[in-house]
Design a protein around this motif. Sequence first.
Motif, PDB file in Angstrom:
ATOM      1  N   GLU A 227     -10.402 -39.827  21.248  1.00  0.00           N
ATOM      2  CA  GLU A 227     -10.437 -41.251  21.630  1.00  0.00           C
ATOM      3  C   GLU A 227     -11.623 -41.957  20.986  1.00  0.00           C
ATOM      4  OE1 GLU A 227     -10.326 -41.049  25.887  1.00  0.00           O
ATOM      5  OE2 GLU A 227      -8.231 -40.367  25.895  1.00  0.00           O
ATOM      6  N   GLU A 228     -12.759 -41.251  20.868  1.00  0.00           N
ATOM      7  CA  GLU A 228     -13.938 -41.847  20.222  1.00  0.00           C
ATOM      8  C   GLU A 228     -13.674 -42.086  18.729  1.00  0.00           C
ATOM      9  OE1 GLU A 228     -17.610 -39.759  20.912  1.00  0.00           O
ATOM     10  OE2 GLU A 228     -17.253 -39.613  23.064  1.00  0.00           O
TER      11      GLU A 228
ATOM     12  N   ALA B 273     -11.344 -45.085  18.427  1.00  0.00           N
ATOM     13  CA  ALA B 273     -12.066 -46.329  18.729  1.00  0.00           C
ATOM     14  C   ALA B 273     -12.984 -46.722  17.572  1.00  0.00           C
ATOM     15  CB  ALA B 273     -12.880 -46.164  20.018  1.00  0.00           C
TER      16      ALA B 273
END
Length: 831
Positions: free
Chosen positions: A304-305, A308
């Motif tokens: 997810e990082e 993003a």
Amino acid sequence: MSGATYKEDLFTEKATHFAEVLLPLALPKNYTWAVPANLLEKVQPGCRVEVVLKNKKYAGIVKLVHTEKPKAFNPQPILNVLDDEPIVFGNQLKLWAWLSDYYMCSEGEVMQAALPTHFKLSSETVLMYNDEAGDDFAHLDDEEFLVAEALLLKKELRLVEVQQILDVSHVYPVIKRLIEKGICFVWEDLKNKYTEKKENFVILHPEFATEEALSNLLSNDKKLQKAEKQMELLLAFLHFMKTTGEVKQMDLLKKSNATAAQLKGLADKGILIIEKRSVDRIKNLPKSININFTLSEAQQKALEEVKASQQQKQVALLHGVTSSGKTQIYVKLIEELLAKNKQVLYMLPEIALTAQVIRRLQIYFGGYIAIYHSKFNSNERIEIWNKVKSGEAKIILGARSALFLPFRDLGLVICDEEHDSSYKQQDPAPRYHARDATIYFASLFGANVILGSATPSLESYYNASVGKYALVELLSRFGDVDLPKIEIVDTKKLFTKEKGKVILSVPLQEAITESLQKQKQVILFQNRRGYSPYQVCQTCGWIPHCHNCDVSLTFHKLSNKLVCHYCGTNYPPVHTCEACGNHHFAQQNFGTERVEEELQEFFPDAKVSRMDMDAVKGKHGHDALIQLFEQQRIDILVGTQMVVKGLDFEHVYLVGILDGDAILGFADFRVSERGFQLMEQVSGRAGRKNEQGKVLVQVRNVNQPVLFFVQQHDFKSFYKSEIDSRKQFQYPPFTRLLQITFKHKKPDVVAHAARTFAQGMQSLYGQYIIGPAQPIINKIRNLYLMEMMLKLPKDTQLINACKHMIQQQTAILHNDSRFKSVVITPDVDPY
């Protein structure tokens, strides 16, 4: 003025369009040719065209078509267009121009590296028979007669064929005499050497396509029933066709134990048809997506990082410790890109790595994956090239050369093990760094880049720490397995009979025994191949050296030869000292071959294998050895860097680093960084499933600071210590390095040339110059070397001006008759 030249001049006067063409040569600039009106629609950027330069034909790539006629000369016309559509896209041409500009080489040299061999056509001499010469060859000598008679029959012969007829390599005098006597003339032909691979397929005659017709044939055809073997073959074919869909002749004969004559009999009877078809050289799997795993909580957070970060920054550094599951994060990212119909480039530093990774990725993506590296032959490479160009190949896994493939719609680049020095091309030009070049190439598509490593390069980690790249960390192993325990073995206190280095210390022998008793595997790392890196006379200390290079010779026991690892020259073993005549030699230090021998002596029941450049041969050699180790058919694997780069083995408990001093003993500002990376990567092979592994490092100098950081697996503290040192002494990432190497067969000439060059740079760049000086190895392949280093501030304008001045100084030096033959090689970001 000759008639031909006069016509060309008239043509050029009328020409309205001109083409800048790249040739696969180290030319000082790109040359221009005129575009004939009849070829105007066909000549487009990325297409190959046939041109003449200095009476030789070349296949060049059109870079640009324009209407500005050169003022200084009349360009010659393009002779022919070789492609109906471009073989390279605009973004590739932009990449070539960037590589040429940044790494200080010609675009022709980049083209030479980038294109598969078959696209770089050669000018081959063809002899055409002169019909007016008749068939009376009484006036010819024996050699001339043989060639003339062959020409009379075949009408044309290639140079190779003439060599075969005469059974000699030097045929030019004979050809020259035949031309002078009017027997033949020369025609230059650009020949494309790529040929499609064709195989015979067997199909059923359409007459028997229905079940009724086939049943009638099998039941009522008396001729067929009498031919028992043919009937067996036909039944085997029908079964094969039902199970596989299409039947290759070779497979059918092999599986049915039939002969080609029996198959021909069925074809003659009109029952089967043998059909020749074009086939791919690379085996294709069915295209499928089968993601059969779930990410851990830490992996999901990292994914997810990464996603993003891709909204704000083009490049993300994924710092994940060994065995943390970085590959599974890559798989999830690739899955999303496939859904968008984008292409993905997955780069690895070593061919040895690609085999294991592709087997794992094929489980998830099947035939969406293509693999590309230098071990493929030319025909295979061109087929992959075409699949990438058409967009059929979606995931391309390869070493640094995969960067040059003609991507249609690149969406993501994964540069795994980004710290690895193998990404830097050494020789020949372009001396590019694939990681850095990939970031530029991806930007042309607006694609994202993921740099992955357990031990990032200081440059990449610095770029992440100052916000240029996004930083994503994955600092726990998958399944929460502990990082291996690292023990230092002080070999200074240990002795051998020969007073040489310890190969297998007692603690290491005991650890190997323990591992074997647990039915676990062992990896031993020694970064020297061969049996002994050098042998020394015990009386006077004389060491056998290569005649062409200033290096000692490595003894290879298996082949019983002394080998130079710089130029590849082999020598017979030396038994008598050339200095004092004594016969007593000691083997100093040790290579992988010697380690393998010691292991077989200490552990006779263990299955031992070696993995280095000498032991691994052929395209599939790496993969075969890795698969044997994965299947636990090898107990102890000893090898060079091939064994440590990202390979994942489930049953390895122990890893031994046999000579830590050799890793940390180089005179290089990167020695600590490379030492930490290598030791941490090696240790990462141990204890990857359910059990903490063990690592033993044998070293004489136990006080080296790097060893403390390695023992603690503490990259961040190591980075802080090293980056402070780099800043203090002004090394990258705080400066840019530019190395210039001078080569010549005479040591005094090369030294004089280097000093003269440095003096020319002194006025503007004197404060940044280090040297010139002799490198540690100052003679390779009979050429003496001098090196000069420029340590420049990170100021783009100043760096570009310096590069321009280097090119000017090179031209000035080569205009001096004393230094005309001095080879001058610039290398940007050399380490």
